[in-house]
Scaffold this motif. Sequence first.
Motif, PDB file in Angstrom:
ATOM      1  N   LEU A 188       0.813  -1.218   0.000  1.00 40.82           N
ATOM      2  CA  LEU A 188       0.000   0.000   0.000  1.00 40.82           C
ATOM      3  C   LEU A 188       0.849   1.272   0.000  1.00 40.82           C
ATOM      4  O   LEU A 188       1.801   1.391   0.774  1.00 40.82           O
ATOM      5  CB  LEU A 188      -0.901   0.031   1.240  1.00 40.82           C
ATOM      6  CG  LEU A 188      -1.982  -1.038   1.322  1.00 40.82           C
ATOM      7  CD1 LEU A 188      -2.720  -0.935   2.648  1.00 40.82           C
ATOM      8  CD2 LEU A 188      -2.963  -0.909   0.154  1.00 40.82           C
ATOM      9  N   ALA A 189       0.488   2.207  -0.867  1.00 37.49           N
ATOM     10  CA  ALA A 189       1.146   3.520  -0.882  1.00 37.49           C
ATOM     11  C   ALA A 189       0.092   4.578  -0.607  1.00 37.49           C
ATOM     12  O   ALA A 189      -1.016   4.515  -1.147  1.00 37.49           O
ATOM     13  CB  ALA A 189       1.775   3.765  -2.241  1.00 37.49           C
ATOM     14  N   VAL A 190       0.428   5.551   0.223  1.00 39.59           N
ATOM     15  CA  VAL A 190      -0.496   6.661   0.496  1.00 39.59           C
ATOM     16  C   VAL A 190      -0.334   7.701  -0.615  1.00 39.59           C
ATOM     17  O   VAL A 190       0.778   8.188  -0.859  1.00 39.59           O
ATOM     18  CB  VAL A 190      -0.170   7.319   1.858  1.00 39.59           C
ATOM     19  CG1 VAL A 190      -1.031   8.560   2.077  1.00 39.59           C
ATOM     20  CG2 VAL A 190      -0.363   6.320   2.992  1.00 39.59           C
ATOM     21  N   LEU A 191      -1.448   8.021  -1.278  1.00 40.82           N
ATOM     22  CA  LEU A 191      -1.390   9.044  -2.331  1.00 40.82           C
ATOM     23  C   LEU A 191      -1.886  10.390  -1.800  1.00 40.82           C
ATOM     24  O   LEU A 191      -1.247  11.414  -2.012  1.00 40.82           O
ATOM     25  CB  LEU A 191      -2.252   8.607  -3.530  1.00 40.82           C
ATOM     26  CG  LEU A 191      -1.866   7.260  -4.175  1.00 40.82           C
ATOM     27  CD1 LEU A 191      -2.856   6.906  -5.277  1.00 40.82           C
ATOM     28  CD2 LEU A 191      -0.443   7.307  -4.732  1.00 40.82           C
ATOM     29  N   GLU A 192      -3.013  10.375  -1.122  1.00 39.45           N
ATOM     30  CA  GLU A 192      -3.603  11.611  -0.578  1.00 39.45           C
ATOM     31  C   GLU A 192      -4.321  11.288   0.724  1.00 39.45           C
ATOM     32  O   GLU A 192      -4.861  10.195   0.868  1.00 39.45           O
ATOM     33  CB  GLU A 192      -4.703  12.141  -1.510  1.00 39.45           C
ATOM     34  CG  GLU A 192      -4.238  12.726  -2.788  1.00 39.45           C
ATOM     35  CD  GLU A 192      -5.423  13.106  -3.684  1.00 39.45           C
ATOM     36  OE1 GLU A 192      -5.155  13.681  -4.741  1.00 39.45           O
ATOM     37  OE2 GLU A 192      -6.590  12.832  -3.326  1.00 39.45           O
ATOM     38  N   THR A 193      -4.360  12.261   1.618  1.00 35.82           N
ATOM     39  CA  THR A 193      -5.096  12.078   2.875  1.00 35.82           C
ATOM     40  C   THR A 193      -6.084  13.229   3.037  1.00 35.82           C
ATOM     41  O   THR A 193      -5.741  14.384   2.772  1.00 35.82           O
ATOM     42  CB  THR A 193      -4.125  12.048   4.070  1.00 35.82           C
ATOM     43  OG1 THR A 193      -3.171  11.007   3.860  1.00 35.82           O
ATOM     44  CG2 THR A 193      -4.846  11.808   5.386  1.00 35.82           C
ATOM     45  N   THR A 194      -7.295  12.893   3.485  1.00 31.92           N
ATOM     46  CA  THR A 194      -8.293  13.935   3.759  1.00 31.92           C
ATOM     47  C   THR A 194      -8.474  14.069   5.272  1.00 31.92           C
ATOM     48  O   THR A 194      -8.607  13.064   5.985  1.00 31.92           O
ATOM     49  CB  THR A 194      -9.639  13.592   3.088  1.00 31.92           C
ATOM     50  OG1 THR A 194      -9.421  13.535   1.679  1.00 31.92           O
ATOM     51  CG2 THR A 194     -10.701  14.652   3.379  1.00 31.92           C
ATOM     52  N   PHE A 195      -8.439  15.316   5.719  1.00 26.55           N
ATOM     53  CA  PHE A 195      -8.593  15.628   7.141  1.00 26.55           C
ATOM     54  C   PHE A 195      -9.922  16.354   7.332  1.00 26.55           C
ATOM     55  O   PHE A 195     -10.232  17.280   6.568  1.00 26.55           O
ATOM     56  CB  PHE A 195      -7.464  16.548   7.613  1.00 26.55           C
ATOM     57  CG  PHE A 195      -6.099  15.935   7.439  1.00 26.55           C
ATOM     58  CD1 PHE A 195      -5.522  15.211   8.464  1.00 26.55           C
ATOM     59  CD2 PHE A 195      -5.403  16.068   6.236  1.00 26.55           C
ATOM     60  CE1 PHE A 195      -4.278  14.622   8.300  1.00 26.55           C
ATOM     61  CE2 PHE A 195      -4.158  15.480   6.066  1.00 26.55           C
ATOM     62  CZ  PHE A 195      -3.591  14.756   7.095  1.00 26.55           C
ATOM     63  N   THR A 196     -10.679  15.954   8.326  1.00 30.12           N
ATOM     64  CA  THR A 196     -11.903  16.689   8.659  1.00 30.12           C
ATOM     65  C   THR A 196     -11.673  17.399   9.987  1.00 30.12           C
ATOM     66  O   THR A 196     -11.374  16.759  11.007  1.00 30.12           O
ATOM     67  CB  THR A 196     -13.113  15.737   8.723  1.00 30.12           C
ATOM     68  OG1 THR A 196     -13.268  15.139   7.422  1.00 30.12           O
ATOM     69  CG2 THR A 196     -14.397  16.490   9.047  1.00 30.12           C
ATOM     70  N   LEU A 197     -11.767  18.732   9.926  1.00 36.07           N
ATOM     71  CA  LEU A 197     -11.432  19.548  11.089  1.00 36.07           C
ATOM     72  C   LEU A 197     -12.683  20.250  11.599  1.00 36.07           C
ATOM     73  O   LEU A 197     -13.741  20.183  10.962  1.00 36.07           O
ATOM     74  CB  LEU A 197     -10.338  20.552  10.689  1.00 36.07           C
ATOM     75  CG  LEU A 197      -9.093  19.882  10.083  1.00 36.07           C
ATOM     76  CD1 LEU A 197      -8.158  20.901   9.459  1.00 36.07           C
ATOM     77  CD2 LEU A 197      -8.344  19.073  11.141  1.00 36.07           C
ATOM     78  N   THR A 198     -12.557  20.911  12.739  1.00 31.74           N
ATOM     79  CA  THR A 198     -13.732  21.604  13.278  1.00 31.74           C
ATOM     80  C   THR A 198     -13.464  23.106  13.339  1.00 31.74           C
ATOM     81  O   THR A 198     -12.311  23.526  13.453  1.00 31.74           O
ATOM     82  CB  THR A 198     -14.073  21.103  14.706  1.00 31.74           C
ATOM     83  OG1 THR A 198     -12.863  21.111  15.460  1.00 31.74           O
ATOM     84  CG2 THR A 198     -14.661  19.730  14.701  1.00 31.74           C
ATOM     85  N   GLU A 199     -14.540  23.878  13.264  1.00 30.27           N
ATOM     86  CA  GLU A 199     -14.349  25.334  13.306  1.00 30.27           C
ATOM     87  C   GLU A 199     -13.869  25.756  14.674  1.00 30.27           C
ATOM     88  O   GLU A 199     -14.305  25.219  15.685  1.00 30.27           O
ATOM     89  CB  GLU A 199     -15.664  26.029  12.954  1.00 30.27           C
ATOM     90  CG  GLU A 199     -15.824  26.091  11.453  1.00 30.27           C
ATOM     91  CD  GLU A 199     -17.078  26.830  11.034  1.00 30.27           C
ATOM     92  OE1 GLU A 199     -17.471  27.774  11.733  1.00 30.27           O
ATOM     93  OE2 GLU A 199     -17.631  26.442  10.001  1.00 30.27           O
ATOM     94  N   GLY A 200     -12.918  26.691  14.685  1.00 29.33           N
ATOM     95  CA  GLY A 200     -12.381  27.145  15.966  1.00 29.33           C
ATOM     96  C   GLY A 200     -12.007  28.609  15.891  1.00 29.33           C
ATOM     97  O   GLY A 200     -12.372  29.311  14.940  1.00 29.33           O
TER      98      GLY A 200
END
Length: 309
Positions: A188-200
């Motif tokens: 497995l190779a990581v191509l892209e990562t998605t992060f879900t963040l919260t408003e601050g």
Amino acid sequence: MKQSSEKAFLQAARSLGIRVVSGEPLAKHTSFSIGGPAALYAIPGNVQNMVSCLKNAALCGIDTVILGNGSNVLFADSGFDGLVISTDEVRDCMIDRNRITAGCGFSLQRLCRQAADLSLSGLAFAFGIPARIGGATVMNAGAFGGSLDQVVSSVLCYDKGKDCTVEYRPCDLQYGYRDSIFLHDPSLAVLETTFTLTEGDKTSILNEMNGYMARRTASQPLDYPSAGSVFKRPKDNFAGKLIEESGLKGYRIGSAEVSAKHAGFIINTGNATASDVRDLIRHVRKTVFDKTGVLLECEIRQIGFPEEL
Ligand SMILES: Cc1cc2nc3c(=O)[nH]c(=O)nc-3n(C[C@H](O)[C@H](O)[C@H](O)COP(=O)(O)OP(=O)(O)OC[C@H]3O[C@@H](n4cnc5c(N)ncnc54)[C@H](O)[C@@H]3O)c2cc1C
């Protein structure tokens, strides 16, 4: 590496316009400043070319290693007799409200700054961890009680074995302390990562980040090449504390030294070799085990050796 394999790979890479060099010194690309040459070193310019590199290397029977910032790796003095794929140029970044998708070569530091600029919270803990998104995703990088698995919502991977791209959800990633599926499945190779963040609140996020950075600067030997903490944190304890209590602060083999500032770090005080570092790791593990009964487990990835310590 067989000459015929090298030739076939170079031909394929050239036809795709992928930059490849032979005999690149890996010491130039690791935070330890240690490591011999890579037989081949490719710098694909985007995700598609990275996949092509992996695919063609597999077709040519060439071993591959993917390199992010090189902050958690120790390459052998003899180097790596295969293809090292640098993710340096795979650094697209897309923002969709509170979701950020970053290419595997995007800087983690930059991501933290970008999130703060957008008043998005959840990544402050990672400010100061030297990493690219791919390396941080693989290692489940973390600090100050936070870790990447708290904010990763999906990872786009290339599966070399199945020759396809797959989107992994958090439940597929087998995340644990400095652990993920990627450390157990080399296809497995990581191509892209998605992060879900919260408003601050931007000011409090920036204050938090700066506070963490100040703590790093005060406690870590950042003026010497290293790969950060060499060992994982043992259950209910700290590797640095056990190493210090075993009287090893400042202990040296060749130019590799147990940092006097933070005993969990091994620093390169000049011209340390990979053998110096490995001999020191062996000595530290044995001494700590003899004195405390705790067997330390290595966090850093050792590449090009008959076996990892
Ligand atoms: C001064 C210093 C402080 C540090 N502090 C911390 C800390 O607080 N917390 C922490 O967790 N770590 C810390 N580290 C260690 C290091 O920064 C992290 O492990 C980081 O996540 C490594 O990212 P990288 O991009 O440098 O990965 P690399 O070192 O380049 O690679 C790490 C591993 O991931 C693999 N890999 C890289 N990219 C990909 C990809 N796209 N697909 C598949 N495999 C890939 C590599 O082959 C290798 O096995 C520190 C290091 C230093 C030098």
